[in-house]
Design an enzyme around this catalytic site. Sequence first.
Site, PDB file in Angstrom:
ATOM      1  N   ASP A   1      -5.644  -9.112   2.605  1.00 52.64           N
ATOM      2  CA  ASP A   1      -4.532  -8.492   1.877  1.00 52.64           C
ATOM      3  C   ASP A   1      -4.809  -8.462   0.384  1.00 52.64           C
ATOM      4  O   ASP A   1      -5.200  -9.486  -0.202  1.00 52.64           O
ATOM      5  CB  ASP A   1      -3.254  -9.324   2.087  1.00 52.64           C
ATOM      6  CG  ASP A   1      -2.351  -8.744   3.158  1.00 52.64           C
ATOM      7  OD1 ASP A   1      -2.407  -7.526   3.405  1.00 52.64           O
ATOM      8  OD2 ASP A   1      -1.589  -9.536   3.756  1.00 52.64           O
TER       9      ASP A   1
ATOM     10  N   LYS B   1      -6.300  -4.662   2.914  1.00 52.06           N
ATOM     11  CA  LYS B   1      -5.014  -4.086   3.355  1.00 52.06           C
ATOM     12  C   LYS B   1      -4.086  -4.048   2.145  1.00 52.06           C
ATOM     13  O   LYS B   1      -4.105  -4.977   1.331  1.00 52.06           O
ATOM     14  CB  LYS B   1      -4.403  -4.923   4.477  1.00 52.06           C
ATOM     15  CG  LYS B   1      -2.992  -4.480   4.887  1.00 52.06           C
ATOM     16  CD  LYS B   1      -2.549  -5.053   6.210  1.00 52.06           C
ATOM     17  CE  LYS B   1      -1.876  -6.394   6.172  1.00 52.06           C
ATOM     18  NZ  LYS B   1      -0.676  -6.467   5.298  1.00 52.06           N
TER      19      LYS B   1
ATOM     20  N   ASP C   1      -1.410 -12.204   2.997  1.00 47.78           N
ATOM     21  CA  ASP C   1      -0.757 -12.866   1.866  1.00 47.78           C
ATOM     22  C   ASP C   1       0.405 -13.731   2.357  1.00 47.78           C
ATOM     23  O   ASP C   1       1.069 -14.404   1.569  1.00 47.78           O
ATOM     24  CB  ASP C   1      -0.333 -11.867   0.785  1.00 47.78           C
ATOM     25  CG  ASP C   1       0.641 -10.816   1.291  1.00 47.78           C
ATOM     26  OD1 ASP C   1       0.972 -10.834   2.495  1.00 47.78           O
ATOM     27  OD2 ASP C   1       1.071  -9.976   0.486  1.00 47.78           O
ATOM     28  N   SER C   2       0.631 -13.750   3.678  1.00 47.37           N
ATOM     29  CA  SER C   2       1.560 -14.722   4.279  1.00 47.37           C
ATOM     30  C   SER C   2       1.052 -16.143   4.016  1.00 47.37           C
ATOM     31  O   SER C   2       1.807 -17.104   4.201  1.00 47.37           O
ATOM     32  CB  SER C   2       1.714 -14.472   5.779  1.00 47.37           C
ATOM     33  OG  SER C   2       0.448 -14.359   6.398  1.00 47.37           O
TER      34      SER C   2
ATOM     35  N   GLU D   1       5.497  -2.901  10.397  1.00 41.27           N
ATOM     36  CA  GLU D   1       6.223  -4.176  10.517  1.00 41.27           C
ATOM     37  C   GLU D   1       7.722  -3.935  10.674  1.00 41.27           C
ATOM     38  O   GLU D   1       8.342  -3.225   9.871  1.00 41.27           O
ATOM     39  CB  GLU D   1       5.936  -5.046   9.275  1.00 41.27           C
ATOM     40  CG  GLU D   1       6.615  -6.402   9.343  1.00 41.27           C
ATOM     41  CD  GLU D   1       6.075  -7.413   8.336  1.00 41.27           C
ATOM     42  OE1 GLU D   1       5.068  -7.141   7.653  1.00 41.27           O
ATOM     43  OE2 GLU D   1       6.676  -8.505   8.248  1.00 41.27           O
TER      44      GLU D   1
ATOM     45  N   GLU E   1       0.114  -2.649   0.890  1.00 41.29           N
ATOM     46  CA  GLU E   1       1.439  -2.210   1.340  1.00 41.29           C
ATOM     47  C   GLU E   1       1.857  -0.945   0.607  1.00 41.29           C
ATOM     48  O   GLU E   1       1.604  -0.808  -0.589  1.00 41.29           O
ATOM     49  CB  GLU E   1       2.480  -3.312   1.065  1.00 41.29           C
ATOM     50  CG  GLU E   1       2.224  -4.584   1.849  1.00 41.29           C
ATOM     51  CD  GLU E   1       3.276  -5.662   1.589  1.00 41.29           C
ATOM     52  OE1 GLU E   1       4.282  -5.399   0.886  1.00 41.29           O
ATOM     53  OE2 GLU E   1       3.082  -6.786   2.103  1.00 41.29           O
TER      54      GLU E   1
END
Length: 273
Positions: free
Chosen positions: A92, A122, A53-54, A191, A124
């Site tokens: 993501d 993925k 999602d960057s 991270e 978070e």
Amino acid sequence: MSAALSDRPRRVTTHVLQEMKIRGEKIAMLTAYDYSIARILDRAGIDVLLVGDSASNVIAGYETTIPITLNEMIYYASSVVRAIERALVVVDLPFGSYQGNSKEALSSSIRIMKETGAHAVKLEGGREVVESVSRIISAGIPVMGHLGLTPQSIHKFGTYVVRAKEDAEAKKLVDDAHLLEEAGCFALVLEKIPATLGAKVAGELKIPVIGIGAGRNVDGQVLVLHDMLGITQDFSPRFLRRYHNLYQEITGAVTKYIDDVKNIEFPNEKEQY
Ligand code: KIV
């Protein structure tokens, strides 16, 4: 086995990553968001491509990862999947597509798998996403966890500083890592945390631990492609190694092109019909 079959690159699967951890072979992961670049990275031998999602930052130009939508992630991911022959493609789950409840998390993951052809998702978070992780995995979808600096929660933390430096936060991170492993995650991204903590988690978990700013004693590394190629210029955390200065290279090429057009040096005799 026929020549054609044996010539084909061995696909990287979640099981291959597990074997790599067992034999101590490091996992190389990068982000990718489009077909042409994904093709180059796959042919260069990258193990895992993350449609991160960057993309919200480096492709769409937003300040955070929060605005990117599930539809946009699906568009980027399907472009990447069309390019690859070998790498494992992880996508993501964007902010707002899984935090509601485990049913929402599952339906977003199913959309990603059906509409992109990717191999895993993925998300978070730790304890708070464990129920969703279990439900997604029950549907046969591999899940990668993500702890430490979790950019989707930036407004909760207010800053991108190193995470889990204090004992209480470090303990919570270790506990969360174990919970995610027990829930069935096939790998975990850590991270921006102290290297000693990265090494401890990688040592305790059986699943591969992939770091971005988590030191060298983890099972693999991931970087955002635009950062490591030097396309982005204003992001310079200590963990980032720039392998190229593409910003400068592209500026040079484009400046030359503009000059050539203005001076009628492009196209030349051979470049026209
Ligand atoms: O979105 C992303 O690029 C990521 C990496 C920083 C791991 O999640």
